[in-house]
Motif scaffolding. Structure first.
Motif, mmCIF file in Angstrom:
data_model
loop_
_atom_site.group_PDB
_atom_site.id
_atom_site.type_symbol
_atom_site.label_atom_id
_atom_site.label_comp_id
_atom_site.label_asym_id
_atom_site.label_seq_id
_atom_site.Cartn_x
_atom_site.Cartn_y
_atom_site.Cartn_z
ATOM 1 N N SER A 1 1.771 9.487 -5.321
ATOM 2 C CA SER A 1 1.640 10.842 -4.757
ATOM 3 C C SER A 1 2.798 11.725 -5.212
ATOM 4 O O SER A 1 2.616 12.874 -5.603
ATOM 5 N N PRO B 1 -3.677 9.702 -6.047
ATOM 6 C CA PRO B 1 -4.060 8.461 -5.360
ATOM 7 C C PRO B 1 -4.624 8.697 -3.961
ATOM 8 O O PRO B 1 -4.429 9.775 -3.385
ATOM 9 N N GLU B 2 -5.304 7.710 -3.473
ATOM 10 C CA GLU B 2 -5.715 7.657 -2.064
ATOM 11 C C GLU B 2 -5.172 6.347 -1.508
ATOM 12 O O GLU B 2 -4.922 5.414 -2.266
ATOM 13 N N PRO B 3 -5.016 6.260 -0.185
ATOM 14 C CA PRO B 3 -4.485 5.003 0.375
ATOM 15 C C PRO B 3 -5.373 3.809 0.001
ATOM 16 O O PRO B 3 -6.598 3.913 0.006
ATOM 17 N N ASN C 1 1.240 4.302 -2.752
ATOM 18 C CA ASN C 1 0.871 5.644 -2.340
ATOM 19 C C ASN C 1 2.018 6.635 -2.476
ATOM 20 O O ASN C 1 1.847 7.739 -2.985
ATOM 21 N N ARG C 2 3.222 6.226 -2.053
ATOM 22 C CA ARG C 2 4.310 7.210 -2.105
ATOM 23 C C ARG C 2 4.749 7.471 -3.548
ATOM 24 O O ARG C 2 5.037 8.595 -3.911
ATOM 25 N N GLY D 1 0.814 -1.216 0.000
ATOM 26 C CA GLY D 1 0.000 0.000 0.000
ATOM 27 C C GLY D 1 0.851 1.271 0.000
ATOM 28 O O GLY D 1 0.598 2.196 -0.780
ATOM 29 N N ASN D 2 1.875 1.307 0.853
ATOM 30 C CA ASN D 2 2.721 2.513 0.914
ATOM 31 C C ASN D 2 3.556 2.700 -0.344
ATOM 32 O O ASN D 2 3.824 3.832 -0.755
#
Ligand code: ZN
Length: 594
Positions: free
Chosen positions: A413, A573-575, A409-410, A405-406
């Motif tokens: 983003s 994006p969203e988590p 996201n990173r 997930g991270n």
């Protein structure tokens, strides 16, 4: 070339809710397998339904003083809700209480009778003098004469997994009132498994090299040590499918004889619903089709011995009785990847003691993908596994959130912020860039072969390992630093990471379909990786029921590496996942009364 793949999934009894053990045992593995083959472009048919006839249902109906129909319809409705929330893509999830299933089961019976694989025999059956009736096997419990387990059902022991001769049960007692039953004479049809033994043994030997050892041990092993004997396939019961022979009124086909026929009848029902009445033959009469049966280990003898025996014995005569098509032999099971049991916090799951993680209850507090992830990560493929709430918490936070997930996201983003929603131009890729993409793209082969062999844990591990590799690549290339000094170098790393993530989206999709669809959207693509689920209600001569179906027509997902190119637009994006608070461990254990 596109293959015909049948995912035949265990039929839940319509007398209790579905818990995590059921999901891990058969329903979720079947869906992961089916979704993979859908992405591969194969012709997938995933079928099952509610087993509405067993004595578990009549036992409950009697306890609640309602009709058996009322009981199974109530739980059936819950199954349809759960399977949609969980994203289990049944092409048809129906029930055994349909006119179609009655007809198909009776045609199978008639075919076996005609081919000489049935005989009549008078046997001793437990009879309750107190209630004035014969008792089905499930109404009688006692001590297993093989392993000594004290709460064995008279026909099957849940402890050692053996099929039992009900008359040999030690210290029998009636389940309804605890009184002692007595043995009386009754006449039944028997399936002549002795006559079919050589066919079944040959069928098993042909598959011995690739089947799970436990499945072979409980099938071929049983034949080689004990041999097969005839088993009664009718019962003194009103609730069920009538025996299609004159003079047999008041007796029914034994639930285990007809429930396994559900795989066939559901395929036929699916064909009728879609106005392609002969389509089922592509999976059942085409010897190139692969049929896999997703079940728990307690059902191995029924799927690895009895069902193949029914299919081999009925053969082409079924077509004559069913009144359609040419007489051709049936396709025998390609694999029966039965799973072991899932325990909960170190103890056996028990619905009656509420020692269970119930599917619908879980989904009222959590999302489906974390459940799918955790159950796959601990899937009891080769030995019993244990659901542990602390482990669930860690796997959610440390793996699903922290690793995958991270990463998404990173990268998205950062790319969105510095390249304003447009995939950056990478320039010439360096060796380490190509090496990473090669490794991720090899996942389509490696993870694919694991999925085809139903090694789902290993497949998921590999996908997660590749996500860690992308994290490592980013740690080394550190685009967050270089963006300030050399934006083109940062852009190259971000391009490579985005392309890897786009491939990982497909590799993770069979396991995590909801969040992979979200990611697909964030990456700026239209459309859906998979098709959509819907329900419909039907009325026939037997009754009314609703079914869950799957429409694949809008699915665009393909088991292929990313073709993401520079200049492609994507979204902010969203988590994908929610980080859980440690307090859920105590809360959930409290719910269990621990
Ligand atoms: Zn036993």
């Amino acid at each position: 070339m596109s293959e015909f793949i049948l995912a035949a999934v265990a039929w839940p009894y319509g007398n209790s809710q579905i818990h995590a053990g059921n999901l891990a045992g058969s329903y979720l593995p079947a869906d992961i397998f089916a979704r993979y083959h859908r992405l591969k472009g194969n012709q997938v048919l995933m079928v099952s339904g509610t087993d509405s006839h067993g004595t578990p249902i009549t036992v409950r109906a009697e306890a609640e003083n309602v009709s058996p129909e009322e009981v199974y319809l109530r739980f059936h409705a819950g199954f349809l809700e759960l399977f949609q929330k969980m994203g289990l893509t049944y092409d048809l999830f129906t029930s055994t209480h349909t006119e179609n299933h009655f007809k198909v089961s009776q045609a199978m019976f008639n075919a076996l009778l005609k081919n000489g694989f049935m005989y009549e025999e008078t046997q001793k059956q437990w009879y309750s003098p107190k209630q004035g009736r014969f008792l089905p096997d499930r109404y009688v419990e006692g001590t297993c004469y093989i392993c000594g387990y004290q709460n064995a059902r008279s026909d099957q022991c849940d402890q050692c997994g053996s099929l039992l001769d009900p008359t040999k049960l030690i210290d029998p007692r009636t389940k309804i009132d605890g009184s002692a039953p007595e043995l009386r004479d009754t006449t039944h049809f028997f399936l002549d498994l002795g006559m079919l033994q050589d066919d079944v043994a040959e069928f098993l030997k042909e598959r011995e090299s690739y089947w799970r050892p436990n499945v072979i041990r409980q099938s071929l092993g049983q034949i080689q040590t004990e041999g097969l004997r005839g088993r009664p396939i009718t019962r003194d019961l009103k609730w069920g499918i009538p025996v299609p022979v004159e003079g047999w009124e008041g007796k029914c086909l034994y639930v285990w004889f007809e429930a396994v026929i559900g795989y066939l009848s559901a395929s036929i029902e699916w064909s009728k619903i879609h106005n392609k009445p002969d389509a089922w033959r592509d999976w059942w009469k085409n010897q190139n089709a692969k049929t896999l049966y997703f079940i728990g280990k307690d059902n191995i003898p029924f799927h690895a011995i009895i069902w193949p025996a029914e299919l081999a014995g009925a053969g082409g005569a079924f077509d004559a009785f069913f009144g359609e098509g040419e007489e051709e032999p049936f396709v025998l099971p390609y694999d029966v990847p039965a799973n072991e049991f899932l325990n909960l916090e170190g103890q056996k799951i028990s619905g009656s003691r509420n020692w269970a993680v119930w599917g619908l209850d879980f989904l009222s507090r959590y999302d489906p993908d974390p459940l799918r992830y955790y159950l796959t990560a601990i899937m009891p493929e080769t030995r019993d596994a244990d659901w542990d709430w602390e482990e669930f918490y860690h796997r959610n936070n440390d793996e699903l959130v922290a690793t995958w997930g991270n990463l998404v996201n990173r990268v998205l983003s950062f790319a969105y912020k510095y390249w304003e929603g447009v995939v950056p131009e990478p320039g010439t890729l360096a060796d380490e860039d190509k090496a990473l993409l090669d490794e991720v793209e090899k996942g389509f082969e490696n993870i694919g072969s694991d999925l085809e062999a139903v090694r789902l844990r290993s497949a998921l591990n590999e996908a997660m390992r590749l996500a860690s590799k992308v994290n490592k690549y980013l740690d080394q290339s550190a685009p967050w630093k270089s963006v300030k000094t050399d934006k083109s170098e940062a852009g190259r790393a971000i391009f490579v990471a985005m392309k890897a993530i786009d491939s990982l989206k497909v590799l993770f999709a069979p396991f995590l379909p909801f969040t992979c669809q979200k990611l697909h959207h964030f990456l700026g693509y239209d459309g859906h990786l998979f098709g959509s689920q819907y329900t419909e209600s039907y009325q026939d001569a037997v009754g009314e029921h609703s079914a869950l179906l799957y429409d694949p027509s809008n699915a665009i997902g393909k088991w292929e590496k990313s073709e993401l190119s520079p200049g492609h637009k994507f979204l902010k994006p969203e988590p994908l996942f929610i980080k859980l608070d440690k307090s859920i461990v105590e809360d959930e254990r409290g719910r269990l009364g621990k």
